[in-house]
Structures are given as C-alpha cells and as structure tokens.
Enzyme design. Structure first.
Site, PDB file in Angstrom:
ATOM      1  N   PRO A   8      10.565 -15.793  25.448  1.00  0.00           N
ATOM      2  CA  PRO A   8      10.645 -16.436  24.151  1.00  0.00           C
ATOM      3  C   PRO A   8       9.428 -17.315  23.872  1.00  0.00           C
ATOM      4  O   PRO A   8       8.989 -18.072  24.722  1.00  0.00           O
ATOM      5  CB  PRO A   8      11.906 -17.296  24.245  1.00  0.00           C
ATOM      6  CG  PRO A   8      12.427 -17.145  25.622  1.00  0.00           C
ATOM      7  CD  PRO A   8      11.426 -16.421  26.431  1.00  0.00           C
ATOM      8  N   GLU A   9       8.917 -17.189  22.663  1.00  0.00           N
ATOM      9  CA  GLU A   9       7.824 -18.021  22.191  1.00  0.00           C
ATOM     10  C   GLU A   9       8.400 -18.969  21.127  1.00  0.00           C
ATOM     11  O   GLU A   9       9.620 -19.013  20.940  1.00  0.00           O
ATOM     12  CB  GLU A   9       6.703 -17.144  21.626  1.00  0.00           C
ATOM     13  CG  GLU A   9       6.260 -16.050  22.597  1.00  0.00           C
ATOM     14  CD  GLU A   9       5.125 -15.202  22.062  1.00  0.00           C
ATOM     15  OE1 GLU A   9       4.369 -15.673  21.204  1.00  0.00           O
ATOM     16  OE2 GLU A   9       4.997 -14.045  22.502  1.00  0.00           O
ATOM     17  N   ARG A  54      15.053 -12.973  35.707  1.00  0.00           N
ATOM     18  CA  ARG A  54      13.938 -13.161  36.649  1.00  0.00           C
ATOM     19  C   ARG A  54      13.894 -14.540  37.289  1.00  0.00           C
ATOM     20  O   ARG A  54      13.000 -14.802  38.096  1.00  0.00           O
ATOM     21  CB  ARG A  54      12.624 -12.831  35.951  1.00  0.00           C
ATOM     22  CG  ARG A  54      12.501 -11.337  35.687  1.00  0.00           C
ATOM     23  CD  ARG A  54      11.243 -10.994  34.934  1.00  0.00           C
ATOM     24  NE  ARG A  54      10.044 -11.147  35.737  1.00  0.00           N
ATOM     25  CZ  ARG A  54       8.823 -10.880  35.283  1.00  0.00           C
ATOM     26  NH1 ARG A  54       8.656 -10.484  34.052  1.00  0.00           N
ATOM     27  NH2 ARG A  54       7.783 -11.020  36.062  1.00  0.00           N
ATOM     28  N   ARG A  57     -15.667 -24.427  23.574  1.00  0.00           N
ATOM     29  CA  ARG A  57     -14.943 -23.618  24.548  1.00  0.00           C
ATOM     30  C   ARG A  57     -15.525 -22.214  24.598  1.00  0.00           C
ATOM     31  O   ARG A  57     -15.765 -21.589  23.567  1.00  0.00           O
ATOM     32  CB  ARG A  57     -13.445 -23.552  24.179  1.00  0.00           C
ATOM     33  CG  ARG A  57     -12.771 -24.911  24.074  1.00  0.00           C
ATOM     34  CD  ARG A  57     -12.642 -25.605  25.408  1.00  0.00           C
ATOM     35  NE  ARG A  57     -11.885 -24.844  26.378  1.00  0.00           N
ATOM     36  CZ  ARG A  57     -10.588 -25.042  26.643  1.00  0.00           C
ATOM     37  NH1 ARG A  57      -9.922 -25.977  26.008  1.00  0.00           N
ATOM     38  NH2 ARG A  57      -9.970 -24.309  27.560  1.00  0.00           N
ATOM     39  N   HIS A  62      23.456 -13.013  36.800  1.00  0.00           N
ATOM     40  CA  HIS A  62      22.236 -13.616  36.263  1.00  0.00           C
ATOM     41  C   HIS A  62      22.489 -14.972  35.608  1.00  0.00           C
ATOM     42  O   HIS A  62      21.582 -15.550  35.032  1.00  0.00           O
ATOM     43  CB  HIS A  62      21.594 -12.671  35.246  1.00  0.00           C
ATOM     44  CG  HIS A  62      21.173 -11.363  35.831  1.00  0.00           C
ATOM     45  ND1 HIS A  62      20.322 -11.281  36.920  1.00  0.00           N
ATOM     46  CD2 HIS A  62      21.474 -10.092  35.504  1.00  0.00           C
ATOM     47  CE1 HIS A  62      20.121 -10.011  37.219  1.00  0.00           C
ATOM     48  NE2 HIS A  62      20.818  -9.267  36.375  1.00  0.00           N
TER      49      HIS A  62
END
Length: 270
Positions: free
Chosen positions: A2-3, A112, A151, A93
């Site tokens: 998720p972002e 995970r 940068r 999970h």
DNA sequence: ACCACAACCTGGCCGC
DNA sequence: TGCGGCCAGGTTGTGG
C-alpha cells in the site's frame, strides 16, 4: 504494497468502526509484528485505551489513543487491516488481533510479515524523517525544487525516497512521471523548474484520483471490508511492459532503477 | 550522496 | 507433481 492512496483509503474506511471504541483485548500471534514496545509489553499498553481517531502520515496509519499514546501501523508490502465480527477466526497470516468493546475485532494480516506495529508516546520518534505530504496545499513547487536541488539520483529514486516526499511508492512514482512526461532516469537536480512544477501538479492529481478510486489492487491490497480498489484500471505504464502507450502507441518499456522495476514510455518521457 | 546488495518473509508463476 | 529460479506495491542496514 500500500502507498499513500491505499493507506488513506484504509484510514477513512476504518474510522466508522474504530473511532470511539475501546480496546478490551490484545492477541499477538507473531511477535516480530510488534516493533515497539516489546510483544510482551504491548497488551497492557493497549487494553483499556479508547481509539480517538484514524489518521495517515506518509504510508503510516496513526491511531491516537486515550491517555496520549498513539498506535502506529506500517503495512509494508502485504499488510491488511480488517474489522470482523466475533465469529471470525484468524488465519495463519493474522498476526495481531485487537478486540473492541463493540464485540468486533481488528485483524492485522500480513502474508510476508514485513508490516510493523508500534505504540509510542511521541509519533515523531517514527515520523521524524518523513518529507512533506504531497497533498498538503502548503507544499509549493519551489519547496519541491529545493528538495531535489543538487541531487544526482534518478528522479524515480527520489520520488520513492520518503525523506524527499512522503507516501509515494513504486506504482505512483511511475504513473506520476508518465503524467509529467519526465524520463524516470533523469537526475533530480537536472530538472528545470517548469518540469518540477509539472511533477508537483500531476502528483496531486494522480494521488487524488487514486484515493477517489480507493487505491490500486494488483495482488494483495484490499480495503478493510475486503473490497478492491479500482485505480489499477487507470494505470498508464505500471506493469504495462510491451503494451502500447495510451498517448502515442509506443511500447511501454521496463527498466530497473535503484533496484526497482520502472515502467515508462520512451517516446513521451524525455 | 549515492550505489549495490542483503535481509526481512511468503506465495505465485514459469520453465524444465 | 516437484523443484529451482524469479518476481513482488517497502524499508533498513552494511560496506564501498
């Protein structure tokens, strides 16, 4: 996984079920899920606390609690939060279960096991390093330019760097750079002001649209009720390798930048 | 400052 | 069917 748009969706959709509820029991089923305090200490810290809100900063979920502490959750790649009824049973999970005074329970699932849960008195201990929120109207193109100045890293890597801007991950970095017509390999410090202004504008548009769509569901992302997001249907480049660019028809290319798969149109993005 | 690489984990997919 | 290899939306740490 998720972002920012997915985390924002989760925060909004948990609000109704969590805010005002009191935590009456805590079950830790995978100890490493608890980063702070220790797995042994987290239950007494949480039990009896009331959840005062559901907020987001970058990709972190923030649940301020009565008594001043804050429950902080980062879902990393595959974490999910679900509010379920008393009859639901946790699967293999499900690593943390919070029982609420409503009788419902909050399940933290994470295939995970990368996701982490913190309970802290001062959220700054966790959020200190984060850059500005891209959707904050106070963030100006000039401030973004200042963060990119000098940068040499590729702009793709800089968008993924949570210290530069908070909340952007691999999907939306690729989609933002396509929308801005910028080659993801360009060094951040080489970008012209008008290009940075474009990135600033489209970042807000892409993320706002994704929030409207309840996020992108590619594999694991689910909303708290189990529904999927819809924004994947709008993706222009992400995981569209070899498919025609919607703008010019050129085949979308996949390269690796900073160890991350990157997708772009070699014609439209220069 | 930046890069490469490993770790943390599991599961899906592909080729053999 | 099985096995090895590769891939995955994130982050942190190490060493160069």
């Amino acid at each position: 996984m998720p972002e920012l748009p997915e985390v924002e969706t989760i925060a909004r959709e948990l609000r109704r079920d969590l805010v005002g509820r009191r935590i009456v029991d805590v079950e830790v089923r995978w100890e490493r899920t608890i980063a702070l305090p220790s797995a042994a200490e987290v239950k007494p810290v949480l039990v009896g606390r009331q959840i005062m809100g559901t907020d987001r900063r970058g990709k972190y979920l923030l649940f301020p609690l009565s008594g001043g502490q804050t429950l902080v959750i980062h879902l990393r790649m595959t974490g999910q939060l679900h509010v379920v009824g008393p009859e639901a049973t946790p699967d293999k999970h499900t690593h943390l279960v919070l029982t609420l005074d409503s009788g419902r329970r909050l399940f933290f699932r994470d295939m995970r096991k990368f996701g982490r849960v913190y309970v802290v008195a001062d959220v700054a201990t966790i959020l200190r390093q984060l850059g500005p929120e891209p959707l904050n109207p106070d963030l100006t193109p000039q401030q973004l330019a200042a963060r990119l100045a000098g940068r040499k890293a590729p702009i793709k890597s800089l968008l993924l760097d949570q210290r530069v801007v908070a909340g952007i991950g691999n999907i939306y970095a690729d989609e933002i750079l396509f929308a801005a017509s910028i080659d993801p390999r360009r060094p951040g410090g080489d970008l012209q002001m008008n290009e940075i202004a474009r990135i600033h504008t489209v970042t807000r548009r892409v993320l706002a649209q994704a929030i409207f769509d309840h996020g992108s569901s590619l594999q694991n992302y689910q909303r708290p009720g189990g529904a999927k997001g819809q924004n994947q249907e709008r993706h222009q480049v992400f995981r569209r390798t070899g498919k025609p660019c919607a703008r010019c028809g050129t085949a979308i290319v996949r390269v690796v930048i900073g160890q991350r798969a990157t997708h772009f149109c070699p014609q439209c993005q220069r």
